[in-house]
Design an enzyme around this catalytic site. Structure first.
Site, PDB file in Angstrom:
ATOM      1  N   LYS A  13       0.838  -1.158  -0.042  1.00 33.81           N
ATOM      2  CA  LYS A  13      -0.002  -0.013   0.104  1.00 33.81           C
ATOM      3  C   LYS A  13       0.902   1.268  -0.117  1.00 33.81           C
ATOM      4  O   LYS A  13       1.718   1.468   0.854  1.00 33.81           O
ATOM      5  CB  LYS A  13      -0.955  -0.126   1.279  1.00 33.81           C
TER       6      LYS A  13
HETATM    7  O1  G3P Z   1      -8.121   1.726   5.343  1.00 38.27           O
HETATM    8  C1  G3P Z   1      -8.307   3.143   4.934  1.00 38.27           C
HETATM    9  C2  G3P Z   1      -9.811   3.426   5.110  1.00 38.27           C
HETATM   10  O2  G3P Z   1     -10.820   2.419   4.927  1.00 38.27           O
HETATM   11  C3  G3P Z   1      -9.924   4.049   6.523  1.00 38.27           C
HETATM   12  O3  G3P Z   1     -11.498   4.420   6.763  1.00 38.27           O
HETATM   13  O4  G3P Z   1     -12.858   5.152   8.247  1.00 38.27           O
HETATM   14  O5  G3P Z   1     -10.751   5.403   8.914  1.00 38.27           O
HETATM   15  O6  G3P Z   1     -11.872   6.793   6.994  1.00 38.27           O
HETATM   16  P1  G3P Z   1     -11.774   5.482   7.925  1.00 38.27           P
END
Ligand code: G3P
Length: 216
Positions: free
Chosen positions: A83
């Protein structure tokens, strides 16, 4: 649409795997921190639990550092996806990894132009963040739709991995607009099966089966 689970909690991954509900796993440094475990140790364990792609994020900010970290991560298991952040250095690293046959997930995508650059760099996956756009009053789903149109216009192979999914509604809308993958927390994936009429109907059927003395 494929489902990835967005977590570094191995118990949750094992449980979802046992139901056959997930096709892969995504992690990020915040999720690793939440797990309280060593990064390489937890990624290695996740790769032993699932055969699907497992995204593990680099920490370096320069291309050379990303390449060094990514090559190390790629040696952990065949299903590792490196990533990379959506920066100029990250795109350069994605291009090199693409030539080396190492899979990449370009993350922190918030615009269609960023997604176009990632596809041109040969990224395996692009991760547009829906919830974080919604948080600032920009419809995250519009971005998924725009990227779908652009990738289809030019036949890019890069898969749209809709990230920052916060609700079952996000999952449904992603499926409607044609995201290739959705990554969501375990609770959101489990919530997809729930419907009050399913529960009510099942309760009635079980009651009637008992009263009718049905045995299988
Ligand atoms: O892994 C990246 C993403 O899915 C993070 O989500 O909820 O922290 O914005 P969030």
């Amino acid at each position: 649409m494929k489902f990835f689970v967005d977590t570094a909690n191995v118990d949750d991954i094992r449980e979802l795997e046992s139901y056959g509900l997930i096709d892969g796993v995504t992690t990020n440094p915040s999720l690793i921190k939440k797990s309280g475990r060593d990064f390489v140790e937890v990624i290695t364990e996740i790769c032993s639990v699932t055969d699907g792609p497992v995204s593990a994020e680099v920490i370096a900010l320069d291309t050379e550092g990303m390449l060094a970290e990514g090559r190390k991560l790629a040696k952990i298991a065949d299903n590792i996806v490196v990533k990379l952040p959506l920066t100029l250095d990250g795109l350069a690293a994605a291009q090199t990894f693409s030539k080396e046959g190492i899979k990449t997930n370009v993350t922190l995508c918030f615009s269609a132009n960023q997604a176009l650059l990632a596809a041109k760099a040969g990224a395996t996956y692009i991760s547009p963040f829906i919830g974080r756009l919604d948080d600032i009053h920009i419809d995250g789903m519009d971005l998924i739709q725009e990227i779908r149109a652009i990738y289809d216009n030019y036949g890019f192979d890069t898969e749209i991995l809709a990230a920052s999914i916060r609700s079952p509604m996000h999952v449904k809308e992603c499926a409607i607009v044609g995201a290739d993958v959705g990554t969501a927390p375990p609770a959101v994936i489990k919530a997809l099966v729930k419907h009050p009429l399913t529960d009510k109907g099942l309760e009635q059927f079980i009651k009637d089966a008992e009263e009718a003395g049905i045995k299988v």
